[in-house]
Scaffold this active site. Sequence first.
Site, PDB file in Angstrom:
ATOM      1  N   ASP A 123       0.822  -1.214   0.000  1.00  0.00           N
ATOM      2  CA  ASP A 123       0.000   0.000   0.000  1.00  0.00           C
ATOM      3  C   ASP A 123       0.856   1.264   0.000  1.00  0.00           C
ATOM      4  OD1 ASP A 123      -2.449  -1.168  -0.128  1.00  0.00           O
ATOM      5  OD2 ASP A 123      -3.040  -0.778   1.941  1.00  0.00           O
ATOM      6  N   ASP A 273      -6.365  -7.288  14.041  1.00  0.00           N
ATOM      7  CA  ASP A 273      -6.046  -8.664  14.430  1.00  0.00           C
ATOM      8  C   ASP A 273      -6.783  -9.062  15.705  1.00  0.00           C
ATOM      9  OD1 ASP A 273      -4.617  -6.860  15.906  1.00  0.00           O
ATOM     10  OD2 ASP A 273      -2.672  -7.812  15.632  1.00  0.00           O
TER      11      ASP A 273
END
Length: 402
Positions: A123, A273
């Site tokens: 990214d 996460d």
Amino acid sequence: MAAMTQTVMAVLVQVWNLVRVTLVVPLLRLAIFLSLATTVMILVEKVFAGIVSLVVKIFSLKPEKRYRWEPMRPDLETGNLAYPMVLIQIPMYNEKEVYKLSIGAACCLDWPSDRMIIQVLDDSTDLTVKDLVKLECENWKSKGVNITYEVRNNRQGYKAGALKEGMKHDYVQECDYVAIFDADFQPESDFLMRTIPFLVYNPDIALVQARWKFVNADECMMTRIQEMSLNYHFKIEQEAGSSTFAFFGFNGVWRIKAIDNAGGWKDRTTVEDMDLAVRAGLEGWKFVYVGDVHVKSELPSTFKAYRNQQHRWSCGPANLLKKMAMEIMKNEKVSIWKKFHMLYSFFFLGKIVIQTATFIFYCVVIPVSVLVPEVEIPQWGVVYIPTLITVCIILGTPRVHF
């Protein structure tokens, strides 16, 4: 003029005495009571985690003994097909300093190259870094490594968005498991060999987590203190969570079926996460922590980087708790003890109280109490218990050099 000044000062003293007696003293006593109560709660939690970790060590209750585990070997008839197909995701964002190390470590994993797909999710907004990462992937690809370089048109969802987008590619359908490494992670070469068998032979396990080791722990005083804190987290807290509740909140090697079952990656918080781990835990999946397997990583070595990290780690869990508290309480797939562990130990105490209560106690309550003689903090609360908590944390680190 002097008489007027004395009069004003006398009035101010009277007002302060009135405010102190009627407002400050009661509020400060309440704050002290709450601070001491949370301090005792933290100590009890540390002692409990330490006892669990000690029992695991004394009786050698390693994960290989608690769960079925057998080494992976090629089959005489099917060859490498005996190894499951594993997807390795490496999300990156302008990682000029570490991209070679992380990609190189993933490409050197001891696993059949035809049974592993390495996916670099870049990214980066820096075009120079983007070109360097792409070139590094092409170099490894020319050596026979099954590696793909993936980019997207926007950074929507940041890391969670990149991981979610990476799971949409057709070749992912060939994979059963996915190992996720941050851009500064360097797994040991036998990482997959030692973690994947837990998933292969135990269909109720969703996640296998290794221990972080820090390559720059001796860089400065700040990194040394971080190492001590995080070593305790991995060696004691993660061990206790894995051994008692089969739950904790970090990344590792996931069963793709478990990710899909939990609803996939979501970008609603800065702790994607942890979000996925909680949702998978509520679906009844088990997590395993394997402390003997190490993954190298780096600690923030500047105050700005450390502040940004701590902001994510503090605000993210609080925001996630706000979004999921009712869902956890209403869940019927897990036991009441596991829900209690999630709400009280994992979120409330571990992610909120420890950060906020300790700051308020040591940076606000104690300094203010010095100015209010009517209020006294007991010595056991300001000296003995904090010392015991510190000792518990120190015992969780193998060595500390100051």
